[in-house]
Design a protein around this motif. Structure first.
Motif, PDB file in Angstrom:
ATOM      1  N   ARG A   1      38.343  21.880  58.578  1.00 61.72           N
ATOM      2  CA  ARG A   1      39.733  22.237  58.891  1.00 61.72           C
ATOM      3  C   ARG A   1      40.540  22.508  57.623  1.00 61.72           C
ATOM      4  NH1 ARG A   1      41.645  20.801  64.128  1.00 61.72           N
ATOM      5  NH2 ARG A   1      43.746  20.722  63.258  1.00 61.72           N
ATOM      6  N   ALA A   2      40.277  21.724  56.570  1.00 61.49           N
ATOM      7  CA  ALA A   2      41.056  21.849  55.334  1.00 61.49           C
ATOM      8  C   ALA A   2      40.336  22.681  54.284  1.00 61.49           C
ATOM      9  CB  ALA A   2      41.350  20.451  54.776  1.00 61.49           C
ATOM     10  N   GLY A   3      39.296  23.406  54.699  1.00 70.04           N
ATOM     11  CA  GLY A   3      38.417  24.066  53.745  1.00 70.04           C
ATOM     12  C   GLY A   3      39.091  25.038  52.804  1.00 70.04           C
ATOM     13  N   ARG A   4      40.126  25.757  53.276  1.00 72.49           N
ATOM     14  CA  ARG A   4      40.732  26.780  52.425  1.00 72.49           C
ATOM     15  C   ARG A   4      41.882  26.253  51.573  1.00 72.49           C
ATOM     16  NH1 ARG A   4      41.969  31.668  54.738  1.00 72.49           N
ATOM     17  NH2 ARG A   4      40.423  31.327  56.384  1.00 72.49           N
ATOM     18  N   CYS A   5      42.337  25.024  51.805  1.00 77.52           N
ATOM     19  CA  CYS A   5      43.472  24.482  51.042  1.00 77.52           C
ATOM     20  C   CYS A   5      43.150  24.388  49.548  1.00 77.52           C
ATOM     21  CB  CYS A   5      43.862  23.103  51.578  1.00 77.52           C
ATOM     22  SG  CYS A   5      44.592  23.105  53.219  1.00 77.52           S
ATOM     23  N   PHE A   6      41.995  23.809  49.230  1.00 75.55           N
ATOM     24  CA  PHE A   6      41.639  23.566  47.835  1.00 75.55           C
ATOM     25  C   PHE A   6      41.418  24.868  47.059  1.00 75.55           C
ATOM     26  CE2 PHE A   6      38.881  21.961  44.388  1.00 75.55           C
ATOM     27  CZ  PHE A   6      39.657  20.907  43.948  1.00 75.55           C
ATOM     28  N   PRO A   7      40.629  25.835  47.578  1.00 78.03           N
ATOM     29  CA  PRO A   7      40.479  27.098  46.845  1.00 78.03           C
ATOM     30  C   PRO A   7      41.799  27.825  46.628  1.00 78.03           C
ATOM     31  CG  PRO A   7      38.771  26.891  48.509  1.00 78.03           C
ATOM     32  CD  PRO A   7      39.745  25.776  48.755  1.00 78.03           C
ATOM     33  N   GLU A   8      42.683  27.799  47.619  1.00 79.89           N
ATOM     34  CA  GLU A   8      43.969  28.480  47.453  1.00 79.89           C
ATOM     35  C   GLU A   8      44.840  27.780  46.418  1.00 79.89           C
ATOM     36  OE1 GLU A   8      45.604  28.851  51.352  1.00 79.89           O
ATOM     37  OE2 GLU A   8      44.209  30.437  51.963  1.00 79.89           O
ATOM     38  N   LEU A   9      44.777  26.453  46.392  1.00 78.55           N
ATOM     39  CA  LEU A   9      45.515  25.720  45.349  1.00 78.55           C
ATOM     40  C   LEU A   9      44.962  26.036  43.972  1.00 78.55           C
ATOM     41  CD1 LEU A   9      46.121  22.124  46.771  1.00 78.55           C
ATOM     42  CD2 LEU A   9      47.813  23.906  46.369  1.00 78.55           C
ATOM     43  N   SER A  10      43.648  26.182  43.875  1.00 73.28           N
ATOM     44  CA  SER A  10      43.038  26.446  42.564  1.00 73.28           C
ATOM     45  C   SER A  10      43.498  27.782  42.000  1.00 73.28           C
ATOM     46  CB  SER A  10      41.510  26.412  42.680  1.00 73.28           C
ATOM     47  OG  SER A  10      41.019  27.530  43.392  1.00 73.28           O
ATOM     48  N   ILE A  11      43.720  28.759  42.856  1.00 75.62           N
ATOM     49  CA  ILE A  11      44.192  30.069  42.399  1.00 75.62           C
ATOM     50  C   ILE A  11      45.584  29.946  41.783  1.00 75.62           C
ATOM     51  CG2 ILE A  11      44.863  32.383  43.158  1.00 75.62           C
ATOM     52  CD1 ILE A  11      42.673  32.179  45.284  1.00 75.62           C
ATOM     53  N   THR A  12      46.417  29.102  42.366  1.00 73.22           N
ATOM     54  CA  THR A  12      47.802  28.959  41.909  1.00 73.22           C
ATOM     55  C   THR A  12      47.920  28.071  40.677  1.00 73.22           C
ATOM     56  OG1 THR A  12      48.562  29.215  44.190  1.00 73.22           O
ATOM     57  CG2 THR A  12      50.136  28.282  42.616  1.00 73.22           C
ATOM     58  N   TYR A  13      47.145  26.995  40.623  1.00 73.15           N
ATOM     59  CA  TYR A  13      47.396  25.958  39.616  1.00 73.15           C
ATOM     60  C   TYR A  13      46.336  25.853  38.519  1.00 73.15           C
ATOM     61  CZ  TYR A  13      51.106  24.272  42.659  1.00 73.15           C
ATOM     62  OH  TYR A  13      52.261  24.175  43.410  1.00 73.15           O
ATOM     63  N   SER A  14      45.245  26.611  38.582  1.00 74.68           N
ATOM     64  CA  SER A  14      44.237  26.520  37.521  1.00 74.68           C
ATOM     65  C   SER A  14      44.802  27.035  36.195  1.00 74.68           C
ATOM     66  CB  SER A  14      43.005  27.350  37.892  1.00 74.68           C
ATOM     67  OG  SER A  14      42.250  26.705  38.882  1.00 74.68           O
ATOM     68  N   ASN A  15      44.519  26.301  35.132  1.00 75.79           N
ATOM     69  CA  ASN A  15      44.888  26.719  33.784  1.00 75.79           C
ATOM     70  C   ASN A  15      43.977  26.000  32.797  1.00 75.79           C
ATOM     71  OD1 ASN A  15      46.287  24.088  33.036  1.00 75.79           O
ATOM     72  ND2 ASN A  15      47.568  24.730  34.766  1.00 75.79           N
ATOM     73  N   LYS A  16      44.242  26.143  31.521  1.00 78.71           N
ATOM     74  CA  LYS A  16      43.371  25.527  30.506  1.00 78.71           C
ATOM     75  C   LYS A  16      43.445  24.005  30.525  1.00 78.71           C
ATOM     76  CE  LYS A  16      43.407  29.456  27.328  1.00 78.71           C
ATOM     77  NZ  LYS A  16      43.740  29.924  25.949  1.00 78.71           N
ATOM     78  N   ASN A  17      44.529  23.457  31.063  1.00 79.44           N
ATOM     79  CA  ASN A  17      44.681  22.005  31.138  1.00 79.44           C
ATOM     80  C   ASN A  17      44.153  21.415  32.439  1.00 79.44           C
ATOM     81  OD1 ASN A  17      45.672  21.370  28.669  1.00 79.44           O
ATOM     82  ND2 ASN A  17      47.798  21.154  29.287  1.00 79.44           N
ATOM     83  N   LEU A  18      44.073  22.228  33.483  1.00 73.94           N
ATOM     84  CA  LEU A  18      43.697  21.731  34.805  1.00 73.94           C
ATOM     85  C   LEU A  18      42.640  22.632  35.424  1.00 73.94           C
ATOM     86  CD1 LEU A  18      44.078  19.879  37.291  1.00 73.94           C
ATOM     87  CD2 LEU A  18      45.969  21.362  37.999  1.00 73.94           C
ATOM     88  N   SER A  19      41.479  22.047  35.733  1.00 71.52           N
ATOM     89  CA  SER A  19      40.397  22.773  36.385  1.00 71.52           C
ATOM     90  C   SER A  19      40.111  22.146  37.745  1.00 71.52           C
ATOM     91  CB  SER A  19      39.136  22.758  35.526  1.00 71.52           C
ATOM     92  OG  SER A  19      39.346  23.447  34.310  1.00 71.52           O
TER      93      SER A  19
END
Length: 243
Positions: free
Chosen positions: A148-166
């Protein structure tokens, strides 16, 4: 979607009702036929209202589909009770078989996250030459909550990924021994999947759901919940400001 056994089998089950309904019209009395027609109209209206409510409330397409299929099963079984209880039992058996043999397909895209083995995760955390923060999702395909929550994490990663946060994903269905290592209960009444853990320089600083010794219900996973719990906006601002 039609090619997936989960969706195709549900389509056949629901479509069979129209065949049964047209055949039963020649056998049922006029009074029962009229009652069934009125109940069908009521069921359709109730289903549309519930579907519209879930469309607004649910954050993921997988959650919306799961809920609408559940409502459809309830209404179909209720309608068959008016015709014949043997038909009701038949549909209960059919939906039970579908539940056992077919699973709702998980969301496959990764966004900016990486699929990791437990050894890869441990190496990334201990080497010290990667991101300062790692937010890791521990999931398993057998968990309905993960689907049910499968797409939440990948979508968050697109918005918040950076050199400090993977962002990383560990599949506990493939590596069940990793559950004990990270203090996760994958099954039973205390099942904690999906579990999200935020690491800072190889040290766990936060997790969701938290260790729950009182067995209180865990709220459904949403993007807003994860952003708030792990303070992702603050971490992104700190990266932008060079802290």
């Amino acid at each position: 979607m039609v090619g997936e056994p989960y969706y195709f089998s549900h389509f056949l089950a629901f479509f069979s009702y129209f065949i049964v309904r047209s055949s039963a019209a020649n056998v049922l009395s006029l009074q029962i036929t009229q009652l069934l027609f009125h109940r069908e109209i009521q069921a359709i209206l109730a289903f549309l209202i519930l579907a519209a409510y879930k469309m607004v409330r649910e954050e993921t397409w997988e959650g919306f589909i799961a809920d609408t299929l559940f409502f459809g099963k309830i209404f179909l079984i209720a309608l068959t009770l008016i015709m014949d209880y043997h038909l009701t039992l038949w549909y209960i058996v059919v939906f039970s078989v579908i539940y056992v043999l077919a699973q709702q397909p998980p969301f496959e895209e990764l966004g900016s996250s990486s699929k990791l083995t437990p050894l890869q995760l441990e190496a990334l955390l201990t080497e010290g030459n990667t991101s300062r923060f790692w937010l890791v999702e521990f999931r398993a395909s057998f968990s309905s909550g993960c689907r049910r929550a499968g797409r939440c994490f990948p979508e968050l990663s697109i918005t918040y990924s950076n050199k400090n946060l993977s962002f990383g994903i560990v599949d506990l269905g493939l590596f069940p021994n990793a559950a004990e290592k990270f203090g996760i209960s994958p099954g039973g009444s205390m099942g904690q999947l999906p579990t999200y853990i935020l690491f800072e320089n190889a040290t766990e600083v936060s997790r969701f759901p938290e260790f729950n010794f009182e067995a209180t219900p865990t709220p459904p996973v949403t993007k807003q919940l994860l952003v708030r719990h792990f303070e992702l906006d603050r971490l992104l601002l700190e990266y932008i400001n060079g802290k």
